[in-house]
Motif scaffolding. Structure first.
Motif, PDB file in Angstrom:
ATOM      1  N   HIS A 108      -1.421  12.175   5.633  1.00 46.64           N
ATOM      2  CA  HIS A 108      -2.130  11.270   6.155  1.00 46.64           C
ATOM      3  C   HIS A 108      -1.673  10.768   7.435  1.00 46.64           C
ATOM      4  CE1 HIS A 108      -3.685   6.974   5.845  1.00 46.64           C
ATOM      5  NE2 HIS A 108      -4.849   7.423   5.635  1.00 46.64           N
ATOM      6  N   TYR A 109      -2.570   9.960   8.374  1.00 43.04           N
ATOM      7  CA  TYR A 109      -1.981   9.543   9.568  1.00 43.04           C
ATOM      8  C   TYR A 109      -0.830   8.612   9.504  1.00 43.04           C
ATOM      9  CZ  TYR A 109      -3.870   4.989   9.581  1.00 43.04           C
ATOM     10  OH  TYR A 109      -4.268   3.511   9.638  1.00 43.04           O
ATOM     11  N   SER A 110      -0.686   7.758   8.277  1.00 41.81           N
ATOM     12  CA  SER A 110       0.024   6.795   8.193  1.00 41.81           C
ATOM     13  C   SER A 110       1.485   7.324   7.939  1.00 41.81           C
ATOM     14  CB  SER A 110      -0.310   5.773   7.016  1.00 41.81           C
ATOM     15  OG  SER A 110      -0.350   6.385   5.934  1.00 41.81           O
ATOM     16  N   THR A 111       1.442   8.572   7.460  1.00 41.43           N
ATOM     17  CA  THR A 111       2.930   8.877   7.015  1.00 41.43           C
ATOM     18  C   THR A 111       3.683   9.652   8.591  1.00 41.43           C
ATOM     19  OG1 THR A 111       2.024  10.183   4.944  1.00 41.43           O
ATOM     20  CG2 THR A 111       4.096  10.916   5.975  1.00 41.43           C
ATOM     21  N   ALA A 112       2.799  10.002   9.590  1.00 44.43           N
ATOM     22  CA  ALA A 112       3.183  10.308  10.749  1.00 44.43           C
ATOM     23  C   ALA A 112       3.672   8.837  11.549  1.00 44.43           C
ATOM     24  CB  ALA A 112       2.263  10.926  11.526  1.00 44.43           C
ATOM     25  N   VAL A 113       2.774   7.805  11.300  1.00 44.22           N
ATOM     26  CA  VAL A 113       3.090   6.647  11.750  1.00 44.22           C
ATOM     27  C   VAL A 113       4.350   5.763  11.202  1.00 44.22           C
ATOM     28  CG1 VAL A 113       2.297   4.260  12.383  1.00 44.22           C
ATOM     29  CG2 VAL A 113       0.891   6.304  12.616  1.00 44.22           C
ATOM     30  N   GLY A 121       0.718  -1.169   0.056  1.00 44.34           N
ATOM     31  CA  GLY A 121      -0.169  -0.111   0.095  1.00 44.34           C
ATOM     32  C   GLY A 121       0.868   1.262  -0.045  1.00 44.34           C
ATOM     33  N   ALA A 122       0.288   2.283  -0.079  1.00 40.62           N
ATOM     34  CA  ALA A 122       0.925   3.786  -0.024  1.00 40.62           C
ATOM     35  C   ALA A 122       1.890   3.743   0.979  1.00 40.62           C
ATOM     36  CB  ALA A 122      -0.053   4.773  -0.302  1.00 40.62           C
ATOM     37  N   ARG A 123       1.336   3.460   1.955  1.00 38.46           N
ATOM     38  CA  ARG A 123       2.115   3.753   3.599  1.00 38.46           C
ATOM     39  C   ARG A 123       3.283   2.916   3.397  1.00 38.46           C
ATOM     40  NH1 ARG A 123      -2.541   2.025   7.418  1.00 38.46           N
ATOM     41  NH2 ARG A 123      -3.984   3.103   5.826  1.00 38.46           N
ATOM     42  N   ASP A 124       3.011   1.760   3.226  1.00 36.42           N
ATOM     43  CA  ASP A 124       4.389   0.828   3.176  1.00 36.42           C
ATOM     44  C   ASP A 124       5.247   1.371   2.145  1.00 36.42           C
ATOM     45  OD1 ASP A 124       1.434  -0.702   3.105  1.00 36.42           O
ATOM     46  OD2 ASP A 124       3.035  -1.567   4.617  1.00 36.42           O
ATOM     47  N   GLY A 125       5.067   1.825   0.972  1.00 35.61           N
ATOM     48  CA  GLY A 125       6.095   2.617   0.120  1.00 35.61           C
ATOM     49  C   GLY A 125       6.812   3.705   0.688  1.00 35.61           C
ATOM     50  N   VAL A 126       5.784   4.231   1.463  1.00 39.59           N
ATOM     51  CA  VAL A 126       6.439   5.674   2.168  1.00 39.59           C
ATOM     52  C   VAL A 126       7.473   5.081   3.237  1.00 39.59           C
ATOM     53  CG1 VAL A 126       6.140   7.481   3.706  1.00 39.59           C
ATOM     54  CG2 VAL A 126       4.593   7.043   2.064  1.00 39.59           C
ATOM     55  N   LEU A 138       1.898   0.249  10.858  1.00 39.01           N
ATOM     56  CA  LEU A 138       1.682   1.352   9.925  1.00 39.01           C
ATOM     57  C   LEU A 138       0.130   1.770   9.925  1.00 39.01           C
ATOM     58  CD1 LEU A 138       3.971   1.050   6.904  1.00 39.01           C
ATOM     59  CD2 LEU A 138       4.426   2.281   8.977  1.00 39.01           C
ATOM     60  N   GLY A 139      -0.432   1.544  11.357  1.00 37.87           N
ATOM     61  CA  GLY A 139      -1.840   1.570  11.445  1.00 37.87           C
ATOM     62  C   GLY A 139      -2.570   0.151  11.188  1.00 37.87           C
ATOM     63  N   SER A 197       3.207  11.478  -2.219  1.00 37.44           N
ATOM     64  CA  SER A 197       2.400  10.417  -1.599  1.00 37.44           C
ATOM     65  C   SER A 197       0.908  10.557  -2.271  1.00 37.44           C
ATOM     66  CB  SER A 197       2.082  10.819  -0.085  1.00 37.44           C
ATOM     67  OG  SER A 197       1.545   9.699   0.441  1.00 37.44           O
ATOM     68  N   GLY A 198       0.677   9.575  -3.207  1.00 38.09           N
ATOM     69  CA  GLY A 198      -0.148   9.874  -4.383  1.00 38.09           C
ATOM     70  C   GLY A 198      -1.600   8.731  -4.164  1.00 38.09           C
TER      71      GLY A 198
END
Lengths: 377, 377
Positions: A113-118, A87-92, B251-252, A189-190
């Protein structure tokens, strides 16, 4: 202790509302295409895409994962190479974990998004936000990245494009010019861009772009994509020293099954649909205008350029203060009218997406709001 | 440049052999149940399990993710709490990333999966292996952990139970006693145990156990589970300082879609099938004996206690040296006989799993090998 009846209930889980009009921001971009629905059944079993694997997911020729990852995705993303993620967060996180070190600073937009902070927390880096303009537009000015970057000398710059709450689109190319001039790698982050609207990493002067299969690519979840410039391949997609076919940040293989099959099967339709983004924007603006005519107030940028829309809906909140179900009445009223995606309990501000619904269906949504306002007047 | 025809080919990817007799070690434990096949269609769309989410995956009441994660999985795993992961390897990394620090040493069995090495590399820790006994049994002695632990003072002890190549089952409870006596946390890597055979973390004196949905729990991939003692919850499942509902290492949310739906839908059948593990072991031993009667040699422990089986098949290799298709003849011959799971090109040693096939189907597999030996004599 779990009862046997509870256990058996798992075998019959269902989703009776799945064919309703869907305006839930999380879901409108990932309703499967017919092709993906077929792939779902074909590739349902675990490790289904690995039938002909010779040791490396991205090299599988049948189904054509190799062409998809190495040719089609980079072309689509405007990147020089690509990888499959959960997912996007995992790529980040993969990028953070590769190009930063604990203690580093990363500059991000205030609408992240919250997941960027996490993910930042997991990587041990500190986020420094470029603030938004606050109520009601919550705009992040690209130019502001310049000062924040100059002050904090970050290891990475991130822009959420668009953000998931207001659907605002920052001038991502300008952020790219600023990051590039400062010599800082830049990640777009798209999750709500890739697969919905035209977006190319190269045109945004970005080093990385992440997308989400289960948010915007008509795919089952978890699934995502990561595009990057070739120069980052040896860092973010570095191979294991012991297992040369395996990328360390992917733990070897990522999408080993059905979610990749749906991502691939929907891809031709996704490539096609982003060409019709102007129709989506027109539809969102038309819907927003109709909502404002009813007395609701659209938050975020105007005119709006994305299907993610947030509204202040004071009149709906006022009703919640005098009905027995309190805030839940709205969810129930909408559901009974065949409309899915209102968060149970939410009335004061609503986040909706017009991506999946047709104009005709959105007329039903507008009519539903009108009828509810009328009913509880 | 991707051609339009290539692109369109993605929309029709298929798996024509999916109903063949399957002996592929990766696949036999994750053929979906009928319940999972229904869930697949119900929950195919992205973010499908999130319909009623109030901000936390493990708290979702409908479908009953909350009961599944917080009650049923811990009971099944013999753990005090549990989490959803993308797969066994991802659970291993979550633990490594939480309980070790870069530069630490981790003790592992010499038969560990490649992904454990890659996860260690990603976490910056060094693996120290308890060696196996070498050809032909490749046995890892539990007792040997004692000296290796005493010498290296690791931050974590890992045992692959069983290993994925030979299907050997180390005395995991003894390793647990040793790790426990040394005060070192202990992780059982059970991708081929959880969902196939009875295995309880508490009985193995373990702190952590990881399982794989797409390897052994009749689920679509990617999906996995992680069980642990309650005392590790605040470390491995620590919440984000900013987003209190979200676990940092997840990651959430992790399984935000169809793979979780299949994992849950199959779970009642999985709970039931592990009770019949003795029948699986008897079938594996019977198959192994039949293979040895043909002149093949079973590697790994004897008598064998798992459906994962490795054989030396010299006679099949000899044939490959004198046929036009070289090593590929075997794959083709087996496929033409309706048998799936022979790696294309492999003849000298074969890894098979007897988990999914019935005795009657395995008789067909044996007959196929006999016919091939006869044909090329």
């Amino acid at each position: 202790m779990a009862q046997q009846a509870d256990l058996e209930r798992l075998a019959t889980i269902s989703r009776p509302h799945r064919d309703m009009i869907n305006v839930m921001p999380l879901q409108t971009g990932s309703i499967l295409t017919d092709a993906a629905r077929r792939a779902l059944v074909e590739f349902g079993d675990g490790y289904s895409v690995c039938d002909y694997c010779q040791g490396r997911l991205a090299d599988i020729a049948n189904p054509p994962v190799r062409d998809f990852v190495n040719v089609m995705l980079p072309e689509f993303l405007g990147s020089e190479c690509a990888a499959l993620t959960y997912g996007a967060r995992d790529g980040v996180f993969m990028v953070l974990h590769s190009v930063t070190k604990p203690g580093d600073t990363v500059v991000v937009d205030g609408n992240r998004h919250y997941s960027t902070a996490v993910a930042a927390e997991r990587a041990g880096v500190e986020l420094m936000a470029v603030p938004n303009s606050g109520h009601p537009a919550y705009v992040v000015e690209a130019q502001q990245y310049q000062d924040v970057i100059a002050e904090h000398k970050p290891a990475l710059v991130i822009l959420t494009y668009p953000d998931g709450r207001y659907g605002n689109l920052v001038d991502a190319a300008r952020v790219g010019e600023i990051a590039s001039a400062a010599g800082i790698p830049y990640l777009v982050s798209g999750a709500y861009a890739v697969g919905r609207m035209p977006v190319r990493m190269d045109e945004l002067h970005a080093d990385f772009i992440v997308g989400s299969g289960h948010k915007s690519m008509a795919a089952a979840g978890p699934s995502g994509v990561l595009g990057m410039k070739a120069k980052w391949q040896d860092i973010v997609l570095r191979r294991s020293s012991l297992h040369k076919a395996k990328e360390v940040e992917c733990l070897g293989c990522t999408l080993r099954g059905v979610t990749l099959a749906t991502l691939m099967a929907s891809f031709p339709a996704v490539v096609e649909r982003v060409k019709h983004w102007d129709e989506q924007v027109a539809k969102a603006q038309w819907f927003s205008a109709a909502m404002e005519e009813m007395g609701f107030r659209q938050l975020g940028e105007k005119p709006h350029r994305h299907d993610l829309l947030a509204f202040e809906t004071q009149a709906l909140f006022d009703i919640s203060q005098r009905v027995r179900e309190r805030g839940y009445y709205l969810y129930k009223e909408m559901e009974s009218r065949g409309i899915w995606g209102i968060k149970p309990g939410q009335t004061k501000a609503l986040e909706l997406s017009t991506f999946a619904a047709s104009r005709r269906q959105l007329e039903q949504v507008i009519a539903a709001f009108k009828a509810i306002l009328e009913k509880y007047r």
